[in-house]
Design a protein around this motif. Structure first.
Motif, PDB file in Angstrom:
ATOM      1  N   GLN A   1     -32.590   9.270  88.032  1.00  0.00           N
ATOM      2  CA  GLN A   1     -32.726  10.434  87.153  1.00  0.00           C
ATOM      3  C   GLN A   1     -31.393  10.741  86.460  1.00  0.00           C
ATOM      4  O   GLN A   1     -31.338  10.945  85.246  1.00  0.00           O
ATOM      5  CB  GLN A   1     -33.198  11.650  87.950  1.00  0.00           C
ATOM      6  N   LEU A   2     -30.325  10.723  87.232  1.00  0.00           N
ATOM      7  CA  LEU A   2     -29.011  10.956  86.627  1.00  0.00           C
ATOM      8  C   LEU A   2     -28.653   9.779  85.714  1.00  0.00           C
ATOM      9  O   LEU A   2     -28.091   9.959  84.634  1.00  0.00           O
ATOM     10  CB  LEU A   2     -27.918  11.127  87.689  1.00  0.00           C
ATOM     11  N   GLY A   3     -29.023   8.574  86.152  1.00  0.00           N
ATOM     12  CA  GLY A   3     -28.790   7.379  85.324  1.00  0.00           C
ATOM     13  C   GLY A   3     -29.427   7.538  83.947  1.00  0.00           C
ATOM     14  O   GLY A   3     -28.801   7.247  82.919  1.00  0.00           O
ATOM     15  N   ASP A   4     -30.671   8.037  83.925  1.00  0.00           N
ATOM     16  CA  ASP A   4     -31.380   8.254  82.647  1.00  0.00           C
ATOM     17  C   ASP A   4     -30.656   9.290  81.790  1.00  0.00           C
ATOM     18  O   ASP A   4     -30.535   9.132  80.574  1.00  0.00           O
ATOM     19  CB  ASP A   4     -32.822   8.721  82.902  1.00  0.00           C
TER      20      ASP A   4
ATOM     21  N   ILE B   1     -15.840   9.632  74.599  1.00  0.00           N
ATOM     22  CA  ILE B   1     -16.213   9.628  76.028  1.00  0.00           C
ATOM     23  C   ILE B   1     -15.160  10.375  76.833  1.00  0.00           C
ATOM     24  O   ILE B   1     -15.482  11.159  77.734  1.00  0.00           O
ATOM     25  CB  ILE B   1     -16.366   8.177  76.553  1.00  0.00           C
ATOM     26  N   SER B   2     -13.895  10.167  76.482  1.00  0.00           N
ATOM     27  CA  SER B   2     -12.818  10.810  77.253  1.00  0.00           C
ATOM     28  C   SER B   2     -12.842  12.332  77.091  1.00  0.00           C
ATOM     29  O   SER B   2     -12.271  13.055  77.893  1.00  0.00           O
ATOM     30  CB  SER B   2     -11.456  10.248  76.843  1.00  0.00           C
ATOM     31  N   HIS B   3     -13.531  12.818  76.047  1.00  0.00           N
ATOM     32  CA  HIS B   3     -13.654  14.269  75.852  1.00  0.00           C
ATOM     33  C   HIS B   3     -14.954  14.830  76.418  1.00  0.00           C
ATOM     34  O   HIS B   3     -15.229  16.016  76.277  1.00  0.00           O
ATOM     35  CB  HIS B   3     -13.579  14.613  74.347  1.00  0.00           C
ATOM     36  N   ASP B   4     -15.760  13.947  77.029  1.00  0.00           N
ATOM     37  CA  ASP B   4     -17.047  14.388  77.591  1.00  0.00           C
ATOM     38  C   ASP B   4     -16.897  14.502  79.109  1.00  0.00           C
ATOM     39  O   ASP B   4     -16.822  13.496  79.806  1.00  0.00           O
ATOM     40  CB  ASP B   4     -18.134  13.373  77.217  1.00  0.00           C
TER      41      ASP B   4
ATOM     42  N   LEU C   1     -18.131  10.692  85.874  1.00  0.00           N
ATOM     43  CA  LEU C   1     -18.860   9.550  86.445  1.00  0.00           C
ATOM     44  C   LEU C   1     -18.176   8.218  86.106  1.00  0.00           C
ATOM     45  O   LEU C   1     -18.742   7.147  86.313  1.00  0.00           O
ATOM     46  CB  LEU C   1     -20.299   9.538  85.909  1.00  0.00           C
ATOM     47  N   ASN C   2     -16.946   8.308  85.572  1.00  0.00           N
ATOM     48  CA  ASN C   2     -16.178   7.105  85.190  1.00  0.00           C
ATOM     49  C   ASN C   2     -16.914   6.199  84.208  1.00  0.00           C
ATOM     50  O   ASN C   2     -16.858   4.975  84.311  1.00  0.00           O
ATOM     51  CB  ASN C   2     -15.809   6.266  86.432  1.00  0.00           C
ATOM     52  N   VAL C   3     -17.652   6.798  83.290  1.00  0.00           N
ATOM     53  CA  VAL C   3     -18.371   5.978  82.306  1.00  0.00           C
ATOM     54  C   VAL C   3     -17.360   5.329  81.362  1.00  0.00           C
ATOM     55  O   VAL C   3     -16.473   5.983  80.824  1.00  0.00           O
ATOM     56  CB  VAL C   3     -19.385   6.830  81.507  1.00  0.00           C
ATOM     57  N   ALA C   4     -17.496   4.008  81.211  1.00  0.00           N
ATOM     58  CA  ALA C   4     -16.669   3.254  80.260  1.00  0.00           C
ATOM     59  C   ALA C   4     -17.555   2.127  79.740  1.00  0.00           C
ATOM     60  O   ALA C   4     -18.651   1.895  80.257  1.00  0.00           O
ATOM     61  CB  ALA C   4     -15.437   2.701  80.959  1.00  0.00           C
ATOM     62  N   PHE C   5     -17.094   1.428  78.721  1.00  0.00           N
ATOM     63  CA  PHE C   5     -17.926   0.352  78.187  1.00  0.00           C
ATOM     64  C   PHE C   5     -17.076  -0.819  77.723  1.00  0.00           C
ATOM     65  O   PHE C   5     -15.880  -0.680  77.472  1.00  0.00           O
ATOM     66  CB  PHE C   5     -18.807   0.859  77.036  1.00  0.00           C
ATOM     67  N   SER C   6     -17.714  -1.982  77.631  1.00  0.00           N
ATOM     68  CA  SER C   6     -17.099  -3.153  77.013  1.00  0.00           C
ATOM     69  C   SER C   6     -17.879  -3.427  75.735  1.00  0.00           C
ATOM     70  O   SER C   6     -19.034  -3.002  75.602  1.00  0.00           O
ATOM     71  CB  SER C   6     -17.211  -4.368  77.931  1.00  0.00           C
ATOM     72  N   SER C   7     -17.256  -4.161  74.801  1.00  0.00           N
ATOM     73  CA  SER C   7     -17.978  -4.449  73.561  1.00  0.00           C
ATOM     74  C   SER C   7     -17.641  -5.831  73.036  1.00  0.00           C
ATOM     75  O   SER C   7     -16.569  -6.375  73.321  1.00  0.00           O
ATOM     76  CB  SER C   7     -17.648  -3.400  72.500  1.00  0.00           C
ATOM     77  N   GLY C   8     -18.571  -6.399  72.299  1.00  0.00           N
ATOM     78  CA  GLY C   8     -18.346  -7.649  71.577  1.00  0.00           C
ATOM     79  C   GLY C   8     -18.826  -7.412  70.158  1.00  0.00           C
ATOM     80  O   GLY C   8     -19.747  -6.631  69.943  1.00  0.00           O
ATOM     81  N   SER C   9     -18.195  -8.062  69.174  1.00  0.00           N
ATOM     82  CA  SER C   9     -18.608  -7.800  67.794  1.00  0.00           C
ATOM     83  C   SER C   9     -18.476  -9.042  66.930  1.00  0.00           C
ATOM     84  O   SER C   9     -17.753  -9.976  67.269  1.00  0.00           O
ATOM     85  CB  SER C   9     -17.768  -6.670  67.198  1.00  0.00           C
TER      86      SER C   9
ATOM     87  N   ASN D   1     -20.119   0.455  84.422  1.00  0.00           N
ATOM     88  CA  ASN D   1     -20.426   0.742  85.835  1.00  0.00           C
ATOM     89  C   ASN D   1     -21.753   1.476  85.984  1.00  0.00           C
ATOM     90  O   ASN D   1     -21.909   2.323  86.858  1.00  0.00           O
ATOM     91  CB  ASN D   1     -19.295   1.571  86.456  1.00  0.00           C
ATOM     92  N   PHE D   2     -22.691   1.126  85.125  1.00  0.00           N
ATOM     93  CA  PHE D   2     -23.969   1.859  85.144  1.00  0.00           C
ATOM     94  C   PHE D   2     -24.737   1.628  86.447  1.00  0.00           C
ATOM     95  O   PHE D   2     -25.386   2.531  86.966  1.00  0.00           O
ATOM     96  CB  PHE D   2     -24.815   1.451  83.934  1.00  0.00           C
TER      97      PHE D   2
END
Length: 215
Positions: free
Chosen positions: A113-116, A167-170, A176-184, A102-103
């Motif tokens: 600025q907050l995004g950075d 992330i859950s400890h930050d 800011l509800n930061v989460a991510f998806s990943s592919g590997s 959700n960037f």
């Protein structure tokens, strides 16, 4: 056994480069000091050039915002690993592409600025969760690539879970509800750098699609 130390400051055109420290079994004679001075004159300019090159190289291969490797260093690293795998196909190297979910909303709602700041913090958090032999690169705006040597694909889930937990400890990232998806994928000796990045991109897209269906 006693030693006599002789220290020499190294300069090139008034630029201080560092200090050479010599140890002798007896005090250094005038002739020895003179010989060292001649050798230092030959050393200082190549040394300065090497130090300058190193600084320029560091600047050229680092992402200016987050301090992790940039795209050109990623391409170089993948090419290097491909060559290694051709020599030893048994090596386990996994590549993970991480994309923040959700960037865009963070940038739209709170400004760049907050995004950075979030990108910097996210990159540092990834670095802290990895081993010294693992490497992280900024691939695009909010995408990062992890290059994990000696890591079969079966271990990638553990690493991804470790990142999610961090992330859950930050508190800032959580607020800011930061989460991510990943592919590997696991790299093979026949892969080129482009193959790897295309394939891992497809897998990330599939993971994102599944996530949006689940939600």
């Amino acid at each position: 056994e006693s030693h006599f130390e002789y220290a020499v400051m190294l300069y090139a055109d008034d630029q201080y480069l560092g200090q050479m420290l010599y140890q002798f079994k007896q005090p250094a004679s005038y002739a020895v000091k003179l010989r060292l001075e001649q050798m230092h004159k030959q050393l200082t300019f190549p040394l300065r050039n090497a130090m300058t090159y190193s600084k320029v190289r560091q600047a050229a291969v680092k992402d200016h915002l987050t301090g992790v490797g940039n795209r050109s260093l990623l391409d170089e690293t993948l090419a290097h690993i491909t060559a290694k795998l051709k020599r030893d196909p048994q090596k386990d190297v996994s590549i993970v592409l991480i994309d923040m979910d959700n960037f865009k909303q963070i940038n739209d709602n709170f400004g760049h600025q907050l995004g950075d700041e979030v990108l910097k913090q996210f990159a540092q958090l990834i670095k802290h969760q990895l081993r010294d032999t693992d490497r992280v690169f900024r691939y695009g705006g909010d995408e990062f690539v992890l290059v994990l040597e000696d890591t079969p694909k079966s271990q990638v889930n553990d690493i991804v879970e470790r990142l999610e937990k961090a992330i859950s400890h930050d508190s800032k990232l959580m607020s800011l509800n930061v989460a991510f998806s990943s592919g590997s994928l696991q790299m093979e000796s026949f892969h080129t750098a482009d193959d790897v990045l295309d394939e891992v991109d497809k897998r990330l897209y599939e993971a994102k699609s599944l996530r949006s269906i689940a939600n």
